[in-house]
Design a protein around this motif. Sequence first.
Motif, PDB file in Angstrom:
ATOM      1  N   SER A 129       0.838  -1.202   0.000  1.00 35.97           N
ATOM      2  CA  SER A 129       0.000   0.000   0.000  1.00 35.97           C
ATOM      3  C   SER A 129       0.872   1.250   0.000  1.00 35.97           C
ATOM      4  N   ALA A 130       0.215   2.404  -0.050  1.00 41.47           N
ATOM      5  CA  ALA A 130       0.920   3.669  -0.317  1.00 41.47           C
ATOM      6  C   ALA A 130       1.523   4.263   0.948  1.00 41.47           C
ATOM      7  N   SER A 131       2.741   3.869   1.207  1.00 43.83           N
ATOM      8  CA  SER A 131       3.499   4.399   2.334  1.00 43.83           C
ATOM      9  C   SER A 131       4.863   4.829   1.824  1.00 43.83           C
ATOM     10  N   VAL A 132       5.435   5.801   2.500  1.00 43.15           N
ATOM     11  CA  VAL A 132       6.770   6.242   2.114  1.00 43.15           C
ATOM     12  C   VAL A 132       7.768   5.093   2.249  1.00 43.15           C
ATOM     13  N   THR A 188      -1.733  -1.312  -4.334  1.00 44.08           N
ATOM     14  CA  THR A 188      -2.948  -0.494  -4.389  1.00 44.08           C
ATOM     15  C   THR A 188      -2.735   0.575  -5.459  1.00 44.08           C
ATOM     16  N   ARG A 231      -2.930   3.703  -5.158  1.00 43.74           N
ATOM     17  CA  ARG A 231      -2.118   4.781  -4.570  1.00 43.74           C
ATOM     18  C   ARG A 231      -0.649   4.378  -4.505  1.00 43.74           C
ATOM     19  N   LEU A 234       3.083   5.958  -6.253  1.00 47.12           N
ATOM     20  CA  LEU A 234       4.373   6.268  -5.634  1.00 47.12           C
ATOM     21  C   LEU A 234       5.517   5.549  -6.334  1.00 47.12           C
ATOM     22  N   SER A 243      -0.748   0.376   5.108  1.00 48.42           N
ATOM     23  CA  SER A 243      -1.137   1.737   5.519  1.00 48.42           C
ATOM     24  C   SER A 243      -2.293   1.670   6.515  1.00 48.42           C
ATOM     25  N   ALA A 244      -2.516   2.785   7.204  1.00 50.15           N
ATOM     26  CA  ALA A 244      -3.653   2.863   8.135  1.00 50.15           C
ATOM     27  C   ALA A 244      -4.953   2.582   7.397  1.00 50.15           C
ATOM     28  N   ASP A 245      -5.057   3.122   6.186  1.00 49.59           N
ATOM     29  CA  ASP A 245      -6.302   2.955   5.433  1.00 49.59           C
ATOM     30  C   ASP A 245      -6.507   1.500   5.011  1.00 49.59           C
ATOM     31  N   LEU A 246      -5.446   0.870   4.512  1.00 51.36           N
ATOM     32  CA  LEU A 246      -5.585  -0.534   4.101  1.00 51.36           C
ATOM     33  C   LEU A 246      -5.901  -1.420   5.312  1.00 51.36           C
ATOM     34  N   ARG A 280      -9.464  -1.179   5.916  1.00 47.00           N
ATOM     35  CA  ARG A 280     -10.248  -1.936   4.924  1.00 47.00           C
ATOM     36  C   ARG A 280     -10.213  -3.426   5.234  1.00 47.00           C
ATOM     37  N   ALA A 324       2.917   0.383   8.631  1.00 51.13           N
ATOM     38  CA  ALA A 324       3.884   1.481   8.543  1.00 51.13           C
ATOM     39  C   ALA A 324       3.111   2.783   8.531  1.00 51.13           C
ATOM     40  N   MET A 325       3.418   3.626   9.474  1.00 51.08           N
ATOM     41  CA  MET A 325       2.769   4.949   9.489  1.00 51.08           C
ATOM     42  C   MET A 325       3.444   5.848  10.517  1.00 51.08           C
ATOM     43  N   MET A 370      -0.334   8.419  14.056  1.00 49.16           N
ATOM     44  CA  MET A 370      -1.319   7.554  13.390  1.00 49.16           C
ATOM     45  C   MET A 370      -1.305   6.162  14.033  1.00 49.16           C
TER      46      MET A 370
END
Length: 180
Positions: A9-12, A36, A38, A42, A87-90, A93, A121-122, A126
């Motif tokens: 997922s979209a994390s740095v 994802t 997102r 990246l 990610s927090a969002d994933l 979900r 990872a965040m 968060m």
Amino acid sequence: MSHILLGVSASVSLYKACDLASKLTQAGHSVRAVLTPRAAELVSPQLFEAVSGEPAHTDEFDATRRGAMDHIDLARWAEVLVVAPASADLIGRLANGLAGDLVATAALAVPADRPRLLAPAMNPAMWAQPAVQRNVARLVEDGWRLVEPGEGHHACGDAGRGRLAEPADIQRRVEEALAS
Ligand SMILES: Cc1cc2nc3c(=O)[nH]c(=O)nc-3n(C[C@H](O)[C@H](O)[C@H](O)COP(=O)(O)O)c2cc1C
């Protein structure tokens, strides 16, 4: 050789997921990455294809995929699922059984008795949020194996817990899961 499905997922920290894919591939495993949309903004899925020598996926609704069901095929193929970075969002979900993108849908299609690893990872604030902790706890209750995030410096300038675990540590947990 084991089949490892890597959800990204979209994390740095997703550059570390490329390293993880490379390490697992060099260890003799077959690694297929699913990003994802997102995450694919990246970094190109092509990078995962280059390090793994396997196709990487991000969308099963494009015109070239008519008649295919990647989420089912990938889930059947996978002997172990590792979501790194999550990610927090994933995480939200997955904890709620939502299936709005290919990573979440494939994860939902992997039978619950197969090893599923979650490497969050965040940012530290968060990670400390009760909502995130509730979602993680729910996934652990559901049988997911948590690869705890580490502590230290974050790209945003903050310091604290929430950094993606090191690729070597995630690899060790994947190997343990395969051996169990
Ligand atoms: C450069 C960048 C880095 C990000 N890093 C993180 C991160 O490490 N963890 C996180 O939970 N969200 C991070 N975000 C926010 C997520 O990308 C955002 O919540 C996104 O909607 C997650 O989508 P996905 O879970 O579908 O990949 C970052 C966003 C950007 C632009």
